[in-house]
Design an enzyme around this catalytic site. Structure first.
Site, PDB file in Angstrom:
ATOM      1  NE  ARG A 104     -56.179  18.349  92.362  1.00  0.00           N
ATOM      2  CZ  ARG A 104     -55.609  17.820  93.446  1.00  0.00           C
ATOM      3  NH1 ARG A 104     -55.117  18.603  94.388  1.00  0.00           N
ATOM      4  NH2 ARG A 104     -55.523  16.518  93.602  1.00  0.00           N
ATOM      5  CG  HIS A 131     -59.206  12.663  93.863  1.00  0.00           C
ATOM      6  ND1 HIS A 131     -58.444  12.796  92.720  1.00  0.00           N
ATOM      7  CD2 HIS A 131     -58.356  12.898  94.903  1.00  0.00           C
ATOM      8  CE1 HIS A 131     -57.199  13.103  93.062  1.00  0.00           C
ATOM      9  NE2 HIS A 131     -57.118  13.160  94.370  1.00  0.00           N
ATOM     10  CD  GLN A 134     -55.624   9.258  96.609  1.00  0.00           C
ATOM     11  OE1 GLN A 134     -55.051  10.313  96.374  1.00  0.00           O
ATOM     12  NE2 GLN A 134     -54.993   8.229  97.161  1.00  0.00           N
ATOM     13  CG  ASP A 219     -60.749  13.470 101.882  1.00  0.00           C
ATOM     14  OD1 ASP A 219     -59.644  13.967 102.182  1.00  0.00           O
ATOM     15  OD2 ASP A 219     -61.388  13.800 100.858  1.00  0.00           O
ATOM     16  CB  CYS A 259     -56.854  10.830  99.292  1.00  0.00           C
ATOM     17  SG  CYS A 259     -57.731  12.263  99.933  1.00  0.00           S
ATOM     18  NE  ARG A 287     -53.086  10.030  92.934  1.00  0.00           N
ATOM     19  CZ  ARG A 287     -53.429  11.298  93.142  1.00  0.00           C
ATOM     20  NH1 ARG A 287     -53.536  11.762  94.372  1.00  0.00           N
ATOM     21  NH2 ARG A 287     -53.722  12.102  92.123  1.00  0.00           N
TER      22      ARG A 287
HETATM   23  N1  NVA Z   1     -61.566  15.981  99.488  1.00  0.00           N
HETATM   24  C1  NVA Z   1     -60.271  16.608  99.361  1.00  0.00           C
HETATM   25  C2  NVA Z   1     -59.325  15.714  98.668  1.00  0.00           C
HETATM   26  C3  NVA Z   1     -57.920  16.263  98.537  1.00  0.00           C
HETATM   27  C4  NVA Z   1     -57.005  15.367  97.757  1.00  0.00           C
HETATM   28  C5  NVA Z   1     -60.418  17.923  98.622  1.00  0.00           C
HETATM   29  O1  NVA Z   1     -61.158  17.976  97.631  1.00  0.00           O
HETATM   30  O2  NVA Z   1     -59.830  18.910  99.051  1.00  0.00           O
HETATM   31  N1   CP Z   2     -54.423  13.126  97.334  1.00  0.00           N
HETATM   32  C1   CP Z   2     -54.177  14.167  96.517  1.00  0.00           C
HETATM   33  O1   CP Z   2     -54.761  14.319  95.445  1.00  0.00           O
HETATM   34  O2   CP Z   2     -53.217  14.998  96.972  1.00  0.00           O
HETATM   35  P1   CP Z   2     -52.831  16.424  96.374  1.00  0.00           P
HETATM   36  O3   CP Z   2     -53.959  17.367  96.658  1.00  0.00           O
HETATM   37  O4   CP Z   2     -51.579  16.802  97.109  1.00  0.00           O
HETATM   38  O5   CP Z   2     -52.605  16.304  94.906  1.00  0.00           O
END
Ligand code: NVA
Ligand code: CP
Length: 300
Positions: A104, A131, A134, A219, A259, A287
C-alpha cells in the site's frame, strides 16, 4: 513463466476475475460451516503499508492464517523502507524470503517499480491511483445481493479518486454503465477516462446522475495524503453527499456501497450508511473472502 501481479483490475482477464469472485463465494460458504482448506500451507505474505489501514491489513492477515499460511506486517515506520531503503532493494530482498507481497503506497509508479523488481506476485493494497482489492469485494457483494452487474447503472458520487478509477476499470471489464458525478476540478484522470469512455458518463448534477441507479457508491472527499486539503474539499463536495434525497432518485432496490472508513455527515449521511440499502458491512467483510481467492489464484 512470468510472475502474475495484481496492480489494477486490468492485470487479470475478466474470466480470471470471475473465477476469483466465484471461488470467494465458495470460501465464504465454507467458512460459515467452519470448513478450512490449507491451500496456502507454509506460504508467507509480506505486507508493506506506507499508509494506514484497518480492513486491508486484517483481511489479508486473517486470510493467510485461514488458508494455512502466514502474513508479516511492515508498518509505515519501523522497517528500513520507512527510513529510505530503495524500492528496488526492498523488492529484491523480500522476494527472496516471502511468496507474495502486498504493497500500500502513494504513487502508482512506485508500485509498478516494486513489481518490476519482485520475483514473487505483488498485490496493490491501494495506491493514489487504484484500489483493485476493494473492487473484488464490491463486485462480490453486488453479485451475492443482486446477481450480474452487467448492463446495470452504477453511480459514483464525490471525488474522482483511486476508488473511482478502479470502478472505471470495472465498468469496462464487466460491461456496466458508470455515471460519475463530481465537481469539475475533481474529475478522474483523463487517460483512465479515455480508456473506459464507452462505459462512462460524466454528469455534474448528482440528482440526474443518481436517476434510476442500481448501485450508488461514494468514498471520502479527502483521501490519505490529502488531509491538508480537507477543509477546501468539504466545501466543494457538499452537493455530492449521498443522502436520502439522492437515494430516492435511484431505483427502489438500489444498493449503497462505500469502501470505508466513512465520514458520517460528509460524503454520506448516517441514515444512508446505516439504512436498509447499505451494504457496507457485508462489503467490508467480503474483503476477506475475495482476497483469499486472489491469494490462491496468484500463488497456485
Ligand atoms: N480513497 C481512500 C480510500 C481508503 C480505503 C483513500 O485513498 O484514502
Ligand atoms: N477500504 C479499505 O481499504 O480500508 P482500510 O484503509 O482500512 O484498509
Amino acid at each position: 513463466m512470468s510472475v502474475k501481479h495484481f496492480l489494477t483490475l486490468d492485470s487479470l482477464k475478466r474470466t480470471d476475475l470471475e473465477s476469483i469472485i466465484n471461488r470467494a463465494l465458495e470460501l465464504k460458504n465454507k467458512l460459515k460451516k467452519r470448513k478450512f482448506e490449507a491451500t496456502l500451507n507454509n506460504r508467507v505474505l509480506g505486507m508493506i503499508f506506507e499508509k494506514s489501514s484497518t480492513r486491508t491489513r486484517v483481511s489479508f492477515e486473517t486470510g493467510m492464517a485461514q488458508l494455512g499460511g502466514h502474513a508479516i506486517y511492515l508498518a509505515p515506520t519501523g522497517s528500513q523502507i520507512g527510513r529510505g531503503e530503495s524500492i528496488q532493494d526492498t523488492a529484491r530482498v523480500l522476494s527472496k524470503m516471502v511468496d507474495c507481497i502486498m504493497l500500500r503506497t502513494f504513487k502508482h509508479d512506485r508500485l509498478e517499480q516494486f513489481a518490476s523488481y519482485s520475483d514473487v506476485p505483488v498485490i496493490n493494497g491501494l495506491s493514489d491511483s487504484f484500489h483493485p482489492c476493494q473492487l473484488l469485494a464490491d463486485l462480490l457483494t453486488y453479485k451475492e445481493a443482486r446477481g450480474s452487474i452487467e448492463n446495470k447503472k452504477v453511480v459514483w458520487l464525490g471525488d474522482g479518486n483511486n476508488m473511482c478509477h478502479s470502478y472505471m476499470n470495472a465498468a469496462r471489464i464487466f460491461s456496466f454503465q458508470l455515471v460519475i458525478a463530481c465537481p469539475k476540478e475533481f474529475t478522474p484522470d483523463s487517460e483512465i477516462l479515455k480508456f473506459s469512455k464507452e462505459n462512462i458518463l460524466l454528469e455534474h448534477d448528482p440528482y440526474k446522475a443518481a436517476d434510476s441507479a442500481d448501485l450508488v457508491v461514494t468514498d471520502v472527499w479527502a483521501s490519505m495524503g490529502q488531509e491538508n486539503d480537507q477543509k477546501n474539499r468539504k466545501e466543494k463536495f457538499k452537493k455530492y453527499q449521498v443522502n436520502s434525497e439522492i437515494m430516492s432518485q435511484a431505483k427502489d432496490d438500489a444498493l449503497f456501497m462505500h469502501c470505508l472508513p466513512a465520514h458520517r455527515g460528509e460524503e454520506v449521511t448516517e441514515e444512508v450508511l446505516e439504512g436498509s440499502q447499505s451494504m457496507v458491512w457485508e462489503e467490508a467483510g467480503n474483503r476477506l473472502h475475495s482476497q483469499k481467492a486472489l491469494l490462491e489464484f496468484l500463488l497456485a
